[in-house]
Design a protein around this motif. Sequence first.
Motif, PDB file in Angstrom:
ATOM      1  N   ARG A 203       0.820  -1.207   0.000  1.00  0.00           N
ATOM      2  CA  ARG A 203       0.000   0.000   0.000  1.00  0.00           C
ATOM      3  C   ARG A 203       0.856   1.260   0.000  1.00  0.00           C
ATOM      4  NH1 ARG A 203      -4.109   1.139   3.871  1.00  0.00           N
ATOM      5  NH2 ARG A 203      -4.689   2.559   2.246  1.00  0.00           N
ATOM      6  N   PRO A 204       1.590   1.506  -1.093  1.00  0.00           N
ATOM      7  CA  PRO A 204       2.378   2.738  -1.103  1.00  0.00           C
ATOM      8  C   PRO A 204       1.450   3.936  -1.038  1.00  0.00           C
ATOM      9  CG  PRO A 204       2.291   1.792  -3.300  1.00  0.00           C
ATOM     10  CD  PRO A 204       1.627   0.818  -2.351  1.00  0.00           C
ATOM     11  N   GLY A 205       1.829   4.895  -0.220  1.00  0.00           N
ATOM     12  CA  GLY A 205       0.993   6.090  -0.124  1.00  0.00           C
ATOM     13  C   GLY A 205      -0.210   5.915   0.781  1.00  0.00           C
ATOM     14  N   GLY A 206      -0.337   4.767   1.437  1.00  0.00           N
ATOM     15  CA  GLY A 206      -1.478   4.537   2.307  1.00  0.00           C
ATOM     16  C   GLY A 206      -1.544   5.558   3.422  1.00  0.00           C
ATOM     17  N   ARG A 207      -0.414   5.783   4.113  1.00  0.00           N
ATOM     18  CA  ARG A 207      -0.386   6.770   5.185  1.00  0.00           C
ATOM     19  C   ARG A 207      -0.600   8.166   4.610  1.00  0.00           C
ATOM     20  NH1 ARG A 207       2.525  10.522   7.727  1.00  0.00           N
ATOM     21  NH2 ARG A 207       2.159  10.738   9.950  1.00  0.00           N
ATOM     22  N   SER A 208       0.040   8.422   3.482  1.00  0.00           N
ATOM     23  CA  SER A 208      -0.091   9.732   2.847  1.00  0.00           C
ATOM     24  C   SER A 208      -1.551  10.033   2.516  1.00  0.00           C
ATOM     25  CB  SER A 208       0.766   9.776   1.584  1.00  0.00           C
ATOM     26  OG  SER A 208       0.618  11.005   0.941  1.00  0.00           O
ATOM     27  N   ALA A 209      -2.249   9.046   1.993  1.00  0.00           N
ATOM     28  CA  ALA A 209      -3.663   9.234   1.649  1.00  0.00           C
ATOM     29  C   ALA A 209      -4.491   9.458   2.907  1.00  0.00           C
ATOM     30  CB  ALA A 209      -4.187   8.027   0.870  1.00  0.00           C
ATOM     31  N   ARG A 210      -4.160   8.725   3.989  1.00  0.00           N
ATOM     32  CA  ARG A 210      -4.890   8.900   5.250  1.00  0.00           C
ATOM     33  C   ARG A 210      -4.643  10.290   5.830  1.00  0.00           C
ATOM     34  NH1 ARG A 210      -3.108   3.717   5.988  1.00  0.00           N
ATOM     35  NH2 ARG A 210      -1.470   4.346   7.439  1.00  0.00           N
ATOM     36  N   VAL A 211      -3.384  10.752   5.763  1.00  0.00           N
ATOM     37  CA  VAL A 211      -3.063  12.094   6.264  1.00  0.00           C
ATOM     38  C   VAL A 211      -3.841  13.135   5.466  1.00  0.00           C
ATOM     39  CG1 VAL A 211      -1.236  13.849   6.375  1.00  0.00           C
ATOM     40  CG2 VAL A 211      -0.803  11.542   7.234  1.00  0.00           C
ATOM     41  N   GLN A 212      -3.826  12.997   4.134  1.00  0.00           N
ATOM     42  CA  GLN A 212      -4.550  13.964   3.307  1.00  0.00           C
ATOM     43  C   GLN A 212      -6.033  13.965   3.663  1.00  0.00           C
ATOM     44  OE1 GLN A 212      -3.918  13.965  -0.945  1.00  0.00           O
ATOM     45  NE2 GLN A 212      -5.920  14.858  -1.312  1.00  0.00           N
ATOM     46  N   ALA A 213      -6.625  12.793   3.786  1.00  0.00           N
ATOM     47  CA  ALA A 213      -8.060  12.707   4.084  1.00  0.00           C
ATOM     48  C   ALA A 213      -8.363  13.342   5.441  1.00  0.00           C
ATOM     49  CB  ALA A 213      -8.523  11.250   4.056  1.00  0.00           C
ATOM     50  N   SER A 214      -7.542  13.065   6.466  1.00  0.00           N
ATOM     51  CA  SER A 214      -7.844  13.606   7.796  1.00  0.00           C
ATOM     52  C   SER A 214      -7.605  15.112   7.840  1.00  0.00           C
ATOM     53  CB  SER A 214      -7.044  12.879   8.881  1.00  0.00           C
ATOM     54  OG  SER A 214      -5.666  13.105   8.732  1.00  0.00           O
ATOM     55  N   VAL A 215      -6.591  15.601   7.146  1.00  0.00           N
ATOM     56  CA  VAL A 215      -6.329  17.040   7.132  1.00  0.00           C
ATOM     57  C   VAL A 215      -7.429  17.764   6.349  1.00  0.00           C
ATOM     58  CG1 VAL A 215      -4.743  18.827   6.293  1.00  0.00           C
ATOM     59  CG2 VAL A 215      -3.842  16.831   7.519  1.00  0.00           C
TER      60      VAL A 215
END
Length: 187
Positions: free
Chosen positions: A7-19
């Motif tokens: 899941r590359p970018g999984g954390r990045s996508a979660r950070v974007q969604a929460s921000v």
Amino acid sequence: MSRQMVRPGGRSARVQASVHAAVRELASEVGRDALTVPMVAQRAGVTPSTIYRRWGDLQELLSDVAVERLRPETAPGDHGALPSDLAAWAEQFLDEMASPTGRSYIRDALLGDPDGSNAGQCSAYAAEQVDVILARAAERGERAPDVETVMDGVVAPLMYRILFRPDGLDAAYARRLVTGVLGPVGR
């Protein structure tokens, strides 16, 4: 480690969604002008440095959120003929973009956009919607202009008027632009 590979970018996508969610929630609670990066970071559960690293500053973050909010959620309606499809879409586009919220998103999208990529993305959203309408018309055997003709003749004047000359903007104006691009067509 293998989880990261899957899941590359999984954390990045979660950070974007929460921000993004934090920005939307806080803007409705305290108002857009009261937002700060630390306030958004706290609500999103990230550090302010995470926001600065990813977005640079609050204006770029607001721009990113605005572009996401300007993304159409549904395909354009099918009303059976190109003139009615394009007129209905232009009226809806005008309603959404000329609303106070729409204008605010447009301003935010442009203000935090040093390289023009967000403006390009907003334009691409409109062009994709127009392309769907024109492809549908072609499938029905109707003569249709190309996407750029509609962008220049309908979308560009609508955006100019929304941003700089909002007086007198109404559905009739949008329909006149469509007729100008398509020519008078029996309805």
